[in-house]
Design an enzyme around this catalytic site. Structure first.
Site, PDB file in Angstrom:
ATOM      1  N   ASN A 156       0.749  -1.256   0.064  1.00 25.81           N
ATOM      2  CA  ASN A 156       0.026  -0.035  -0.092  1.00 25.81           C
ATOM      3  C   ASN A 156       0.934   1.237  -0.108  1.00 25.81           C
ATOM      4  OD1 ASN A 156       0.943  -0.636   2.757  1.00 25.81           O
ATOM      5  ND2 ASN A 156      -0.935   0.717   3.359  1.00 25.81           N
ATOM      6  N   GLU A 254       4.371  -3.680  12.353  1.00 24.43           N
ATOM      7  CA  GLU A 254       3.465  -2.722  12.110  1.00 24.43           C
ATOM      8  C   GLU A 254       2.142  -3.373  11.631  1.00 24.43           C
ATOM      9  OE1 GLU A 254       2.936   0.299  13.333  1.00 24.43           O
ATOM     10  OE2 GLU A 254       4.802   0.505  14.082  1.00 24.43           O
ATOM     11  N   CYS A 288      -2.982   1.599   6.931  1.00 24.33           N
ATOM     12  CA  CYS A 288      -3.511   1.172   8.298  1.00 24.33           C
ATOM     13  C   CYS A 288      -3.752   2.313   9.228  1.00 24.33           C
ATOM     14  CB  CYS A 288      -2.180   0.677   8.699  1.00 24.33           C
ATOM     15  SG  CYS A 288      -0.799   1.685   8.598  1.00 24.33           S
ATOM     16  N   GLU A 464       8.619   3.504  14.440  1.00 30.09           N
ATOM     17  CA  GLU A 464       9.274   3.705  13.189  1.00 30.09           C
ATOM     18  C   GLU A 464       9.258   5.163  12.856  1.00 30.09           C
ATOM     19  OE1 GLU A 464       6.797   0.783  10.357  1.00 30.09           O
ATOM     20  OE2 GLU A 464       8.868   0.477  10.048  1.00 30.09           O
TER      21      GLU A 464
HETATM   22  C1  UN1 Z   1       0.381   7.235   6.616  1.00 31.70           C
HETATM   23  O1  UN1 Z   1      -0.611   7.372   7.009  1.00 31.70           O
HETATM   24  O2  UN1 Z   1       1.151   8.409   6.190  1.00 31.70           O
HETATM   25  O3  UN1 Z   1       0.695   0.596   6.057  1.00 31.70           O
HETATM   26  C2  UN1 Z   1       1.452   6.178   6.390  1.00 31.70           C
HETATM   27  C3  UN1 Z   1       0.281   1.595   6.525  1.00 31.70           C
HETATM   28  C4  UN1 Z   1       0.918   2.533   7.204  1.00 31.70           C
HETATM   29  C5  UN1 Z   1       1.505   3.733   6.690  1.00 31.70           C
HETATM   30  C6  UN1 Z   1       0.596   4.964   6.655  1.00 31.70           C
HETATM   31  N1  UN1 Z   1       2.222   1.762   7.926  1.00 31.70           N
HETATM   32  O4  UN1 Z   1      -0.775   2.027   5.924  1.00 31.70           O
END
Ligand code: UN1
Length: 485
Positions: A156, A254, A288, A464
């Site tokens: 993603n 994550e 996420c 992170e």
């Molecule tokens: C964001 O909201 O800018 O996998 C990044 C994901 C998250 C990254 C989101 N670890 O969607």
């Protein structure tokens, strides 16, 4: 060569060389137009992984001897190369996983900024002097690398997430074996092609394309590695954590989110509604950190719903390379099928409050964005991560109830509140169980220089991005030197 005609072919990069992957290729199609083939994916075997790990061990021996400023200069070169190729990288990534080009260009620039941020860390302090009880002892700490780090990334954010793992791993002195998700392999191959221009020593950064069940599993169970950093689903994250715990390998996961945005009675709707819709529907909700629960105080509920209905009619669903796209398709057939089950559930058991347009003039994995009400706080649509353009709305009596609902989740990644009441905003900040709290801002899009991560089932309680990432990619050595001996 990674291109065959106009198509891109996935390849491994091991010990500073491109390796064709044996076996049968699988066609990769554009999710915005499933009639358009954009490349071919070849999948590695367990032996390929072990070879990459052996190369990474050799690379580590060279890399760990480099000074901070030497490592820094490689990262600056990676940043410059990516900046130069930003349009090509973004175009391929948009074609491969369907994120609108404007957003994807932003993601690539986030990658450039991350590389520069971590490049600068090469010349920043890595420890502290701690006074000893003995006046003739110099006691200090220093950060040392872990060794070979396995990096497993999702589709993603096919550019930014790999970079926010690779860059801190490298600047801390580790070597890397990177396994990207299947729906991002062409972008990964191309990105590696760009990074090759920085001329890192052989084996410092290796790419292995393949399935989680083969490449991921070999990294987790057989390969001699020292750490794994993983972003992906909570289900896979649990496996990563238990496999690493068994081997006592450092890990970071994550995982999912079910992020809430709370709208209080005094919220400025003109500003709030576009931010909430952006959080819910950009990238077709495949973040996420996407806003997937909207919790609204009852005094503003009717006005909020009317404003959402009006704003939703202006949303555009287009192919990813169209500049006008507010959202594109979801990334794959599998993603389309899972999200469609939720939209069917929403239509059957919920009440559709607002819907965006349905794109029908092209064959692709397009999903009509939905705002759904009429379901209880315990309903699957409110509790499960959908990872698609679906947001549910709940009505509450006051901020206390809003915070309670917000915390009624397995996940704890991010949450927002929309209000100008400082007392209520502070009450929210203090009581919400998430890693990233925001006031009058989107639940997604955390800045790269700030720590990123969640509570509860959203992450392994590590962070992170920002300087916080350095804690994961290094270990602390406490040194004490007795002089006048
Ligand atoms: C964001 O909201 O800018 O996998 C990044 C994901 C998250 C990254 C989101 N670890 O969607």
């Amino acid at each position: 060569m990674i291109t065959k005609g106009l198509e891109v072919v996935s390849q491994n990069y091991i010990a500073g060389e491109w390796r064709s992957i044996q076996g049968e290729g699988q066609a990769v199609f554009n999710p915005s137009n499933t009639l358009e083939k954009i490349g071919e994916m070849y999948l590695s075997t367990a032996e390929d992984v072990l070879e990459a790990v052996a190369a990474a061990h050799a690379g580590f021996m060279i890399w760990k001897k480099k000074s901070g400023s030497e490592k820094s200069s490689y990262l600056y070169k990676m940043a410059d190369a990516l900046e130069q190729e930003s349009e090509e990288v973004a175009t391929l990534a948009s074609k491969e996983m369907g994120k609108p080009i404007g957003e994807m260009l932003g993601e690539v620039m986030r990658g450039v900024n991350l590389l520069r941020f971590y490049a600068a860390e090469g010349v920043r302090p890595t420890g502290e002097v701690i006074p000893s009880t003995d006046a003739d002892v110099l006691q200090y700490t220093k950060r040392v690398p872990l060794g070979v780090v396995g990096i497993i990334t999702p589709w993603n954010f096919p550019v930014a997430i790999p970079i926010w793992k690779i860059a801190p791993a490298l600047i801390c002195g580790n070597s890397v074996v990177w396994k990207p998700a299947e729906h991002g392999v062409l972008t990964a191959t191309f990105l590696m092609k760009v990074f090759e221009k920085a001329n890192l020593p052989k084996g410092v950064l290796n790419l292995v394309i393949g399935k989680g069940s083969v490449v991921g599993q070999t990294l987790l169970e057989e390969a001699e590695i020292h750490a794994i950093s993983f972003t992906g689903s909570t289900a896979t994250g649990k496996n990563v954590a238990s496999a690493c715990a068994k081997r006592n390998i450092k890990y970071q996961t994550e995982m999912g989110g079910k992020n809430a945005a709370i709208v209080l009675n005094d919220a400025n709707l003109e500003k709030t509604v576009p931010i909430i819709l952006s959080g819910a529907f950009r990238s077709a909700g495949q973040k996420c950190t996407a806003t997937s629960r909207i919790i609204v105080e009852k005094g503003i509920y009717p006005k909020f719903i009317a404003a959402v209905q009006e704003a939703m009619s202006a949303i555009t669903v287009q192919e990813a390379l169209n500049n006008q796209a507010y959202l594109g398709p979801v990334a794959s057939k599998a993603q389309f099928d899972t999200v469609s089950e939720y939209t069917q559930l929403a239509r059957k058991e919920g009440e559709i409050i607002a819907e965006g347009p349905l794109k029908t003039n092209q064959k692709g994995y397009y999903i009509q964005p939905l705002v759904v009400g009429g379901v209880s706080a315990k309903h699957r649509l409110v509790q499960e991560e959908i990872f698609g353009p679906v947001a549910t709305v709940l009505q509450v009596d006051d901020v206390e109830e809003a915070i309670e609902l917000c915390n009624d989740s397995l996940y704890g990644l991010s949450a927002s509140i929309f209000t100008n009441n400082i007392n209520k905003a502070m009450q929210f900040i203090d009581n919400v169980e998430v890693g990233m709290v925001r006031v009058n801002q989107e639940t997604s899009g955390v800045e790269y220089q700030a720590p990123f991560g969640g509570m509860k089932w959203s992450s392994s309680h590590t962070r992170e991005q920002g300087q916080a990432a350095l804690d994961f990619y290094s270990q602390v050595k406490t040194c004490a030197i007795k002089h006048q001996f």
